[in-house]
Design a protein around this motif. Structure first.
Motif, PDB file in Angstrom:
ATOM      1  N   GLU A  98       0.863  -1.180   0.000  1.00 56.21           N
ATOM      2  CA  GLU A  98       0.000   0.000   0.000  1.00 56.21           C
ATOM      3  C   GLU A  98       0.901   1.232   0.000  1.00 56.21           C
ATOM      4  OE1 GLU A  98      -3.729   0.919   2.690  1.00 56.21           O
ATOM      5  OE2 GLU A  98      -1.854   1.235   3.792  1.00 56.21           O
ATOM      6  N   VAL A  99       0.608   2.177  -0.885  1.00 53.00           N
ATOM      7  CA  VAL A  99       1.399   3.409  -0.962  1.00 53.00           C
ATOM      8  C   VAL A  99       0.447   4.583  -0.817  1.00 53.00           C
ATOM      9  CG1 VAL A  99       2.921   4.830  -2.395  1.00 53.00           C
ATOM     10  CG2 VAL A  99       3.115   2.340  -2.484  1.00 53.00           C
ATOM     11  N   ASN A 100       0.803   5.516   0.074  1.00 50.46           N
ATOM     12  CA  ASN A 100       0.050   6.764   0.188  1.00 50.46           C
ATOM     13  C   ASN A 100       1.020   7.928   0.022  1.00 50.46           C
ATOM     14  OD1 ASN A 100       1.288   7.277   2.723  1.00 50.46           O
ATOM     15  ND2 ASN A 100      -0.336   6.194   3.795  1.00 50.46           N
ATOM     16  N   SER A 101       0.595   9.117   0.319  1.00 54.45           N
ATOM     17  CA  SER A 101       1.456  10.283   0.095  1.00 54.45           C
ATOM     18  C   SER A 101       2.651  10.337   1.035  1.00 54.45           C
ATOM     19  CB  SER A 101       0.641  11.572   0.223  1.00 54.45           C
ATOM     20  OG  SER A 101       0.096  11.671   1.531  1.00 54.45           O
ATOM     21  N   HIS A 102       2.642   9.533   2.092  1.00 54.32           N
ATOM     22  CA  HIS A 102       3.725   9.557   3.073  1.00 54.32           C
ATOM     23  C   HIS A 102       4.743   8.449   2.887  1.00 54.32           C
ATOM     24  CE1 HIS A 102       1.332  12.538   5.105  1.00 54.32           C
ATOM     25  NE2 HIS A 102       0.335  11.683   5.208  1.00 54.32           N
ATOM     26  N   LYS A 103       4.259   7.221   2.600  1.00 52.77           N
ATOM     27  CA  LYS A 103       5.175   6.084   2.493  1.00 52.77           C
ATOM     28  C   LYS A 103       4.450   4.860   1.966  1.00 52.77           C
ATOM     29  CE  LYS A 103       4.560   4.200   7.094  1.00 52.77           C
ATOM     30  NZ  LYS A 103       5.197   3.546   8.198  1.00 52.77           N
ATOM     31  N   GLY A 104       5.215   3.788   1.766  1.00 53.46           N
ATOM     32  CA  GLY A 104       4.657   2.505   1.382  1.00 53.46           C
ATOM     33  C   GLY A 104       4.809   1.528   2.531  1.00 53.46           C
ATOM     34  N   ARG A 105       3.948   0.495   2.551  1.00 53.41           N
ATOM     35  CA  ARG A 105       4.103  -0.549   3.579  1.00 53.41           C
ATOM     36  C   ARG A 105       3.604  -1.884   3.047  1.00 53.41           C
ATOM     37  NH1 ARG A 105      -0.015  -1.874   7.566  1.00 53.41           N
ATOM     38  NH2 ARG A 105      -2.013  -1.159   6.783  1.00 53.41           N
ATOM     39  N   ASN A 106       4.282  -2.935   3.480  1.00 48.33           N
ATOM     40  CA  ASN A 106       3.919  -4.302   3.126  1.00 48.33           C
ATOM     41  C   ASN A 106       2.675  -4.672   3.919  1.00 48.33           C
ATOM     42  OD1 ASN A 106       3.780  -7.038   2.590  1.00 48.33           O
ATOM     43  ND2 ASN A 106       5.891  -7.469   3.136  1.00 48.33           N
ATOM     44  N   LEU A 107       1.624  -5.100   3.217  1.00 47.09           N
ATOM     45  CA  LEU A 107       0.371  -5.434   3.895  1.00 47.09           C
ATOM     46  C   LEU A 107       0.228  -6.912   4.235  1.00 47.09           C
ATOM     47  CD1 LEU A 107      -2.338  -3.248   2.103  1.00 47.09           C
ATOM     48  CD2 LEU A 107      -1.081  -2.797   4.204  1.00 47.09           C
ATOM     49  N   ILE A 108       1.278  -7.700   4.038  1.00 47.45           N
ATOM     50  CA  ILE A 108       1.198  -9.121   4.399  1.00 47.45           C
ATOM     51  C   ILE A 108       1.529  -9.248   5.886  1.00 47.45           C
ATOM     52  CG2 ILE A 108       2.122 -11.432   4.033  1.00 47.45           C
ATOM     53  CD1 ILE A 108       2.699 -10.582   1.139  1.00 47.45           C
ATOM     54  N   ALA A 109       0.634  -9.873   6.611  1.00 49.04           N
ATOM     55  CA  ALA A 109       0.810 -10.040   8.056  1.00 49.04           C
ATOM     56  C   ALA A 109       2.117 -10.776   8.339  1.00 49.04           C
ATOM     57  CB  ALA A 109      -0.372 -10.797   8.652  1.00 49.04           C
ATOM     58  N   PRO A 110       2.834 -10.352   9.377  1.00 48.16           N
ATOM     59  CA  PRO A 110       4.119 -10.990   9.704  1.00 48.16           C
ATOM     60  C   PRO A 110       4.031 -12.502   9.870  1.00 48.16           C
ATOM     61  CG  PRO A 110       3.840  -9.000  10.981  1.00 48.16           C
ATOM     62  CD  PRO A 110       2.534  -9.231  10.260  1.00 48.16           C
ATOM     63  N   ASP A 111       2.916 -13.005  10.363  1.00 45.99           N
ATOM     64  CA  ASP A 111       2.793 -14.450  10.583  1.00 45.99           C
ATOM     65  C   ASP A 111       2.143 -15.176   9.413  1.00 45.99           C
ATOM     66  OD1 ASP A 111       0.349 -13.217  10.983  1.00 45.99           O
ATOM     67  OD2 ASP A 111      -0.256 -14.541  12.594  1.00 45.99           O
ATOM     68  N   GLU A 112       1.816 -14.480   8.324  1.00 47.68           N
ATOM     69  CA  GLU A 112       1.125 -15.098   7.202  1.00 47.68           C
ATOM     70  C   GLU A 112       2.032 -15.407   6.012  1.00 47.68           C
ATOM     71  OE1 GLU A 112      -2.140 -16.154   6.771  1.00 47.68           O
ATOM     72  OE2 GLU A 112      -2.298 -15.809   8.913  1.00 47.68           O
ATOM     73  N   GLY A 113       3.153 -14.724   5.890  1.00 44.92           N
ATOM     74  CA  GLY A 113       4.016 -14.973   4.748  1.00 44.92           C
ATOM     75  C   GLY A 113       4.521 -16.397   4.774  1.00 44.92           C
ATOM     76  N   ARG A 114       4.181 -17.176   3.761  1.00 41.76           N
ATOM     77  CA  ARG A 114       4.619 -18.573   3.711  1.00 41.76           C
ATOM     78  C   ARG A 114       6.112 -18.649   3.440  1.00 41.76           C
ATOM     79  NH1 ARG A 114       0.411 -22.590   4.001  1.00 41.76           N
ATOM     80  NH2 ARG A 114      -1.168 -21.337   4.995  1.00 41.76           N
ATOM     81  N   ASN A 115       6.611 -17.715   2.680  1.00 50.21           N
ATOM     82  CA  ASN A 115       8.050 -17.644   2.418  1.00 50.21           C
ATOM     83  C   ASN A 115       8.661 -16.652   3.383  1.00 50.21           C
ATOM     84  OD1 ASN A 115       7.956 -19.374   0.180  1.00 50.21           O
ATOM     85  ND2 ASN A 115       7.294 -17.693  -1.117  1.00 50.21           N
ATOM     86  N   ARG A 116       9.941 -16.728   3.545  1.00 51.88           N
ATOM     87  CA  ARG A 116      10.607 -15.745   4.381  1.00 51.88           C
ATOM     88  C   ARG A 116      10.417 -14.377   3.737  1.00 51.88           C
ATOM     89  NH1 ARG A 116      11.942 -20.660   3.216  1.00 51.88           N
ATOM     90  NH2 ARG A 116      12.806 -21.858   4.884  1.00 51.88           N
ATOM     91  N   GLY A 117      10.499 -13.341   4.516  1.00 49.34           N
ATOM     92  CA  GLY A 117      10.378 -12.000   3.976  1.00 49.34           C
ATOM     93  C   GLY A 117       8.944 -11.567   3.768  1.00 49.34           C
ATOM     94  N   ARG A 118       8.015 -12.084   4.571  1.00 46.76           N
ATOM     95  CA  ARG A 118       6.616 -11.664   4.510  1.00 46.76           C
ATOM     96  C   ARG A 118       6.114 -11.578   3.080  1.00 46.76           C
ATOM     97  NH1 ARG A 118       6.108  -6.345   7.734  1.00 46.76           N
ATOM     98  NH2 ARG A 118       4.023  -6.450   6.875  1.00 46.76           N
ATOM     99  N   SER A 119       6.225 -12.668   2.371  1.00 49.12           N
ATOM    100  CA  SER A 119       5.737 -12.701   0.992  1.00 49.12           C
ATOM    101  C   SER A 119       4.899 -13.950   0.782  1.00 49.12           C
ATOM    102  CB  SER A 119       6.910 -12.706   0.003  1.00 49.12           C
ATOM    103  OG  SER A 119       7.634 -13.910   0.082  1.00 49.12           O
ATOM    104  N   PHE A 120       4.018 -13.868  -0.202  1.00 52.61           N
ATOM    105  CA  PHE A 120       3.349 -15.056  -0.709  1.00 52.61           C
ATOM    106  C   PHE A 120       4.173 -15.483  -1.915  1.00 52.61           C
ATOM    107  CE2 PHE A 120      -0.297 -12.671   1.207  1.00 52.61           C
ATOM    108  CZ  PHE A 120      -0.517 -13.549   2.245  1.00 52.61           C
ATOM    109  N   SER A 121       3.799 -16.566  -2.582  1.00 52.20           N
ATOM    110  CA  SER A 121       4.542 -16.927  -3.782  1.00 52.20           C
ATOM    111  C   SER A 121       3.584 -17.335  -4.880  1.00 52.20           C
ATOM    112  CB  SER A 121       5.555 -18.046  -3.488  1.00 52.20           C
ATOM    113  OG  SER A 121       4.966 -19.304  -3.543  1.00 52.20           O
ATOM    114  N   GLY A 122       4.069 -17.211  -6.104  1.00 47.78           N
ATOM    115  CA  GLY A 122       3.252 -17.600  -7.237  1.00 47.78           C
ATOM    116  C   GLY A 122       3.712 -16.941  -8.510  1.00 47.78           C
ATOM    117  N   TRP A 123       2.864 -17.046  -9.517  1.00 43.51           N
ATOM    118  CA  TRP A 123       3.185 -16.477 -10.821  1.00 43.51           C
ATOM    119  C   TRP A 123       2.028 -15.679 -11.400  1.00 43.51           C
ATOM    120  CZ3 TRP A 123      -0.468 -18.509 -13.961  1.00 43.51           C
ATOM    121  CH2 TRP A 123      -0.943 -19.778 -13.667  1.00 43.51           C
ATOM    122  N   GLY A 124       0.917 -15.643 -10.724  1.00 47.46           N
ATOM    123  CA  GLY A 124      -0.218 -14.887 -11.221  1.00 47.46           C
ATOM    124  C   GLY A 124      -1.181 -14.558 -10.115  1.00 47.46           C
ATOM    125  N   MET A 125      -2.107 -13.631 -10.398  1.00 47.52           N
ATOM    126  CA  MET A 125      -3.090 -13.257  -9.390  1.00 47.52           C
ATOM    127  C   MET A 125      -4.385 -12.845 -10.056  1.00 47.52           C
ATOM    128  SD  MET A 125      -3.676  -9.684  -9.453  1.00 47.52           S
ATOM    129  CE  MET A 125      -4.418  -9.556  -7.883  1.00 47.52           C
TER     130      MET A 125
END
Length: 157
Positions: free
Chosen positions: A74-101
């Motif tokens: 999410e990006v607003n006029s002040h900054k950006g932030r990762n919206l994936i919950a710290p305990d939800e990222g299946r991969n390290r680095g609070r990320s999901f994985s895949g090739w499409g959405m």
């Protein structure tokens, strides 16, 4: 095309997560890893929110094969932030994985429910796509049950 300021905010927001992902997967500076040169592909997702913009960001490096790291930023006029919950990222680095959405719905107000497709395999062999659905709950996106038939619809394409 994204503005330079949006690209910069996305990169700043994801820097800790990219570094954590790189460390966990054994990528180092000796391998030529340079945070400033990481290719990030971003797609803006429409939201019903005038102040914030939502982006799906993919680490566009074939080093990871088909299922690369995907972030929701999410990006607003002040900054950006990762919206994936710290305990939800299946991969390290609070990320999901895949090739499409795909955007599934906007029932959660201004933030849509999303489905990420990743490469998987049928029991006994054969490639298939696996669906992982996520929904914004509170301040973060968390894994959610996919609608009935989601995997079947994904694999019928």
């Amino acid at each position: 095309m994204l503005s330079t300021s949006v690209k910069s905010e996305i990169r700043k927001a994801l820097a800790p997560d990219i570094l954590a992902f790189a460390k966990a997967t054994g990528i180092s500076r000796e391998d030529g890893f340079d945070l400033d040169k990481v290719r990030l592909d971003a797609l803006q997702i429409p939201v019903n929110n005038k102040k914030n913009k939502l982006y799906i960001v993919h680490w566009g490096d074939m080093l990871f094969g088909v299922n690369g790291a995907i972030w929701i930023v999410e990006v607003n006029s002040h900054k950006g932030r990762n919206l994936i919950a710290p305990d939800e990222g299946r991969n390290r680095g609070r990320s999901f994985s895949g090739w499409g959405m795909q955007t599934l719905s906007s029932e959660n107000g201004s933030y849509p429910e999303l489905m990420f497709a990743s490469k998987g395999y049928y029991a006994g062999g054969g490639a298939k796509a696996d669906a992982q659905c996520v929904r914004k709950v509170g301040a973060f996106y968390k894994i959610n049950t996919c609608p009935a038939g989601c995997d079947d619809n994904l694999n019928s394409r």
